[in-house]
Design an enzyme around this catalytic site. Structure first.
Site, PDB file in Angstrom:
ATOM      1  CB  THR A  13      -0.969   0.069   1.253  1.00 55.59           C
ATOM      2  OG1 THR A  13      -1.568   1.028   1.277  1.00 55.59           O
ATOM      3  CG2 THR A  13      -0.241   0.040   2.529  1.00 55.59           C
ATOM      4  CG  ASN A  47      -3.860   4.753   3.518  1.00 54.86           C
ATOM      5  OD1 ASN A  47      -3.305   5.300   4.421  1.00 54.86           O
ATOM      6  ND2 ASN A  47      -4.985   4.639   3.303  1.00 54.86           N
ATOM      7  CG  ASP A  61      -8.969  -5.519  -2.091  1.00 48.20           C
ATOM      8  OD1 ASP A  61      -8.522  -4.371  -2.520  1.00 48.20           O
ATOM      9  OD2 ASP A  61     -10.236  -5.736  -2.483  1.00 48.20           O
ATOM     10  CE  LYS A  96      -9.755   1.412  11.604  1.00 48.68           C
ATOM     11  NZ  LYS A  96      -9.583   2.373  10.617  1.00 48.68           N
TER      12      LYS A  96
END
Length: 206
Positions: A8, A10, A68, A183
């Protein structure tokens, strides 16, 4: 410290995976992928995760992880699904994606706003010697909940500000109102990682 590449660009995902991986393998550093992006032309989360992990492993020679993931809304037949990152177009505009989804659900009442965050993680371990073979694994995590009618909170990213997970005690909050630790302990990626952890525990690294 040994490295494992996460397919990734990100930085939020790199941080999230580093926190999760460290619980099982504190000796592993999760690094972002800086190579060419493969065409994600799979029709399932698993297919796209493998496409990305294979590309990262081939480019770097390191064991590679790829996630994904997306939001699957029941009343939309599971959409956006694999198109979650591109729901409002190929610009990958997270705010536009979120606002479009809210607009599409504008007249849908709360009992029918059920949804799931789904994460599929692929692990690809390239050949470490002439006598070894490339090894591939795929695991999945599902986080059930529903979609709020408006965004709330400054935490998380993507669809987090409108996703309200099931099973909360007291006042229900969107993931945008959760701390990173909360989270990381409960998310779809954390659930997928529970299945991945035994595989990482035995992961051979250079």
């Amino acid at each position: 410290m040994a490295q494992i590449v996460l397919a990734t660009h990100n930085p939020h995902k790199v941080e999230e995976f580093q926190a999760i991986v460290a619980a099982t393998r504190p000796d592993l550093e999760v690094v972002g992928y800086n190579g060419p992006e493969p065409v994600e032309d799979g029709t399932t989360f698993a297919e796209n995760a493998l496409i990305k992990a294979r590309a990262a492993a081939a480019h770097t020679g390191l064991p590679a992880l790829a996630d994904d993931s997306g939001i699957c809304v029941d009343v939309l037949g599971g959409a956006p699904g694999v198109f979650s990152a591109y729901w409002a177009g190929h610009a990958k505009d997270a705010a536009a994606n979120l606002n479009l989804l809210l607009d599409q659900l504008l007249d849908i009442r709360d009992p029918h706003r059920t949804a799931q965050f789904v994460s599929t993680i692929a692990l690809v371990v390239p050949r470490l010697s002439r006598s070894s073979e490339t090894v591939e694994h795929v695991v999945e995590g599902v986080w059930p909940g529903r979609l709020a009618t408006a965004a709330s909170g400054q935490g998380g990213f993507g669809y987090d500000p409108i996703f309200v997970p099931d099973g909360q005690d007291g006042a229900e909050r969107s993931v945008g109102e959760w701390s990173a630790d909360e989270k990381n302990a409960a998310s779809h990626r954390a659930r997928a990682f529970q299945a991945l952890a035994p595989l990482l525990a035995d992961l051979p690294v250079r």
